[in-house]
Design a protein around this motif. Structure first.
Motif, PDB file in Angstrom:
ATOM      1  N   ARG A  93       0.800  -1.222   0.000  1.00 19.16           N
ATOM      2  CA  ARG A  93       0.000   0.000   0.000  1.00 19.16           C
ATOM      3  C   ARG A  93       0.834   1.273   0.000  1.00 19.16           C
ATOM      4  N   PHE A  94       1.956   1.279   0.733  1.00 18.79           N
ATOM      5  CA  PHE A  94       2.701   2.512   0.940  1.00 18.79           C
ATOM      6  C   PHE A  94       4.119   2.495   0.379  1.00 18.79           C
ATOM      7  N   GLY A  95       4.556   1.378  -0.191  1.00 19.12           N
ATOM      8  CA  GLY A  95       5.919   1.311  -0.693  1.00 19.12           C
ATOM      9  C   GLY A  95       6.851   0.620   0.283  1.00 19.12           C
ATOM     10  N   LEU A  96       8.121   0.507  -0.096  1.00 18.36           N
ATOM     11  CA  LEU A  96       9.065  -0.352   0.615  1.00 18.36           C
ATOM     12  C   LEU A  96       9.932   0.362   1.641  1.00 18.36           C
ATOM     13  N   ARG A  97      10.360   1.580   1.356  1.00 17.57           N
ATOM     14  CA  ARG A  97      11.454   2.190   2.116  1.00 17.57           C
ATOM     15  C   ARG A  97      11.171   2.306   3.611  1.00 17.57           C
ATOM     16  N   LEU A  98      10.087   2.984   3.981  1.00 21.90           N
ATOM     17  CA  LEU A  98       9.851   3.253   5.398  1.00 21.90           C
ATOM     18  C   LEU A  98       9.556   1.976   6.188  1.00 21.90           C
ATOM     19  N   PRO A  99       8.666   1.069   5.715  1.00 18.35           N
ATOM     20  CA  PRO A  99       8.469  -0.180   6.464  1.00 18.35           C
ATOM     21  C   PRO A  99       9.743  -0.998   6.615  1.00 18.35           C
ATOM     22  N   LEU A 100      10.575  -1.041   5.564  1.00 15.21           N
ATOM     23  CA  LEU A 100      11.816  -1.803   5.653  1.00 15.21           C
ATOM     24  C   LEU A 100      12.777  -1.171   6.652  1.00 15.21           C
ATOM     25  N   ALA A 101      12.909   0.150   6.611  1.00 12.08           N
ATOM     26  CA  ALA A 101      13.802   0.837   7.554  1.00 12.08           C
ATOM     27  C   ALA A 101      13.334   0.651   8.991  1.00 12.08           C
TER      28      ALA A 101
ATOM     29  N   SER B 238      11.780 -11.147  23.879  1.00 10.12           N
ATOM     30  CA  SER B 238      12.583 -10.321  22.968  1.00 10.12           C
ATOM     31  C   SER B 238      12.713 -10.977  21.602  1.00 10.12           C
ATOM     32  N   ARG B 239      12.747 -12.305  21.570  1.00 10.69           N
ATOM     33  CA  ARG B 239      12.859 -13.007  20.293  1.00 10.69           C
ATOM     34  C   ARG B 239      11.581 -12.881  19.469  1.00 10.69           C
ATOM     35  N   PHE B 240      10.430 -12.855  20.141  1.00 15.71           N
ATOM     36  CA  PHE B 240       9.177 -12.655  19.416  1.00 15.71           C
ATOM     37  C   PHE B 240       9.124 -11.246  18.825  1.00 15.71           C
ATOM     38  N   LEU B 241       9.535 -10.224  19.598  1.00 14.68           N
ATOM     39  CA  LEU B 241       9.562  -8.853  19.076  1.00 14.68           C
ATOM     40  C   LEU B 241      10.569  -8.729  17.932  1.00 14.68           C
ATOM     41  N   PHE B 242      11.691  -9.369  18.103  1.00 10.71           N
ATOM     42  CA  PHE B 242      12.712  -9.394  17.062  1.00 10.71           C
ATOM     43  C   PHE B 242      12.142  -9.947  15.759  1.00 10.71           C
ATOM     44  N   GLY B 243      11.307 -10.967  15.861  1.00  6.88           N
ATOM     45  CA  GLY B 243      10.731 -11.577  14.672  1.00  6.88           C
ATOM     46  C   GLY B 243       9.864 -10.629  13.876  1.00  6.88           C
ATOM     47  N   ALA B 244       9.179  -9.702  14.563  1.00  4.48           N
ATOM     48  CA  ALA B 244       8.358  -8.728  13.837  1.00  4.48           C
ATOM     49  C   ALA B 244       9.231  -7.848  12.953  1.00  4.48           C
ATOM     50  N   GLY B 245      10.390  -7.444  13.468  1.00 14.23           N
ATOM     51  CA  GLY B 245      11.316  -6.679  12.634  1.00 14.23           C
ATOM     52  C   GLY B 245      11.878  -7.516  11.507  1.00 14.23           C
ATOM     53  N   ALA B 246      12.223  -8.765  11.799  1.00 16.96           N
ATOM     54  CA  ALA B 246      12.764  -9.642  10.765  1.00 16.96           C
ATOM     55  C   ALA B 246      11.752  -9.885   9.653  1.00 16.96           C
ATOM     56  N   ALA B 247      10.450  -9.889   9.980  1.00 18.19           N
ATOM     57  CA  ALA B 247       9.414 -10.076   8.960  1.00 18.19           C
ATOM     58  C   ALA B 247       9.471  -8.962   7.923  1.00 18.19           C
ATOM     59  N   ALA B 248       9.626  -7.718   8.400  1.00 23.01           N
ATOM     60  CA  ALA B 248       9.719  -6.591   7.473  1.00 23.01           C
ATOM     61  C   ALA B 248      11.003  -6.655   6.660  1.00 23.01           C
ATOM     62  N   VAL B 249      12.090  -7.112   7.274  1.00 29.46           N
ATOM     63  CA  VAL B 249      13.368  -7.222   6.555  1.00 29.46           C
ATOM     64  C   VAL B 249      13.272  -8.270   5.455  1.00 29.46           C
ATOM     65  N   PHE B 250      12.724  -9.436   5.784  1.00 31.48           N
ATOM     66  CA  PHE B 250      12.590 -10.504   4.790  1.00 31.48           C
ATOM     67  C   PHE B 250      11.717 -10.058   3.618  1.00 31.48           C
ATOM     68  N   THR B 251      10.534  -9.542   3.930  1.00 32.06           N
ATOM     69  CA  THR B 251       9.604  -9.159   2.864  1.00 32.06           C
ATOM     70  C   THR B 251      10.153  -8.001   2.050  1.00 32.06           C
TER      71      THR B 251
END
Length: 401
Positions: A85-93, A118-131
């Motif tokens: 919906r909004f593009g890649l840059r900001l969600p990825l950063a 902390s590992r569960f929270l970490f995974g939310a960030g990793a989801a954005a990095v992977f996608t």
């Protein structure tokens, strides 16, 4: 109106007509791609010391290694929806910043519960990095260049699987907490994404609409088969990641750096396969590539189940890594090509959900099995599952030959 303005501000660059991005952009995306494999492999060398210090069993220690997979499975579709919906840059950063903060928390955590949170929270960030990294590469590159780039990405991921565990093993000699410092590389990576990544506009909604994209994807038989293959391959990979160190301990090999060398073997063979992927793809269709990968998984797990010495055990991660080096780029492109144009990020995020669900389930399914029987039995059952995958690939079409 604000949404239209946001789309216009995100970029005027059309990836179908724009020239290839600067080399610095590719370098940043390839580096960020290594961070998802680092999510778990970084900690493999310190699983033993961590298990002893926290007084937890092997299944619980395996969850520390794979807990982020569950949150990636849950958060991935949301990350994909935001990017469509909004593009890649900001969600990825933002994902990279969360990756760094939650991942680095392991430096100071002293309880199993806090570490798991902390590992569960970490995974939310990793989801954005992977996608974000996957969709950026699929969006910015086309044709034969895309085959070459996804092969390089597979190699980069595999090389990350070599370098990061070595860092983990070296730092693990200081403390099992020390490897968590490496996750802080997400901070400069997030800044680099904001500065360098082109502002590609989100695609116009023509097929999935604003509310039904994920449901449309999950009704596609071909995408479901691709997701199932991705899930199973990750599940089997983490059977090796979790149980090879324990098998090595049975054979008298326990030093973290030596254990890291076995993990490195998986990644080294995967990096070689990734470098060869573009040439293999020019000669073979996707089904042939996936059959080759699945056959390598079967052989790898049979070796792990049957050898009784440390040296020949190296063949198991080597074979499995070669299979992953072939399968990862093939699955990445197939999922991107079979997704609706305006739902590519959601389709990619669902592939991440499938892969990391497999990682999360691996110790839960195979840990009790190994405890009730033996590690060798767990490897045999995993080999049988890989054989089922191979049979399924021979029976179904996964792309054009």
């Amino acid at each position: 109106m604000s949404n239209v303005r946001g789309r216009q501000e995100e970029s005027s660059l059309d990836p179908d007509t724009a020239p290839a991005p600067r080399p610095a952009v590719l370098a940043v995306l390839l580096f960020c791609s290594t961070l998802t494999v680092m999510a778990g492999t970084l900690l493999v060398p310190v699983l033993g010391p961590m298990r002893e210090d926290l007084a937890i069993d092997s299944t619980a220690a395996g969850l520390v290694l794979t807990a982020h997979g569950l949150s990636i499975a849950v958060a991935g579709p949301l990350a994909g929806r935001l990017m469509d919906r909004f593009g890649l840059r900001l969600p990825l950063a933002c994902g990279l910043l969360l990756y760094a903060g939650a991942g680095g928390a392991g430096l100071v955590t002293t309880s199993f519960t806090a570490l798991l949170v902390s590992r569960f929270l970490f995974g939310a960030g990793a989801a954005a990095v992977f996608t974000g990294t996957t969709v950026a590469l699929l969006t910015l590159y086309r044709g034969a260049g895309r085959d070459r780039i996804v092969g390089w990405r597979s190699t980069a991921i595999s090389l990350g699987g070599i370098a990061w565990p070595l860092f983990g093993g070296a730092l693990g000699a200081v403390s099992w907490h020390s490897p968590f410092a490496v996750y802080l590389v997400g901070l400069p990576a997030g800044v680099a994404v904001l500065v360098l990544l082109p502002r590609t506009p989100p695609p116009s909604p023509v097929t999935t609409g604003a509310s039904g994209g994920t449901a449309v994807m999950l009704r596609s038989p071909r995408l479901l088969r691709l997701y199932a293959t991705s899930l199973t391959s990750s599940l089997l990979l983490y059977v090796l990641a979790v149980f090879v160190p324990q098998r090595l301990a049975e054979l008298g090999v326990e030093r973290p750096l030596l254990v890291a060398l076995y993990t490195m073997t998986t990644s080294l063979s995967g990096s070689v396969a990734g470098l060869c992927y573009a040439k293999a793809r020019a000669r073979l269709g996707y089904p042939s590539l996936l059959r080759t990968a699945a056959a390598a998984w079967v052989l790898a797990l049979l070796v792990a189940a049957t050898v009784g010495q440390a040296a020949p055990l190296l063949a198991a991660p080597a074979l499995f890594g070669a299979g992953m080096g072939i399968a990862v780029p093939a699955l990445t492109v197939l999922i991107g090509e079979n997704a609706p144009p305006d739902g590519r990020a959601q389709a990619t995020s669902l592939s991440g959900s499938a892969a990391f669900t497999g990682q999360f389930l691996s110790p839960l399914l195979f840990g009790p099995l190994a405890a009730a029987t033996s590690i060798r039995t767990a490897f045999l059952v995993a080999a049988a599952l890989a054989a089922i995958v191979l049979f399924g690939i021979t029976q179904r079409r996964f792309g054009n030959e």
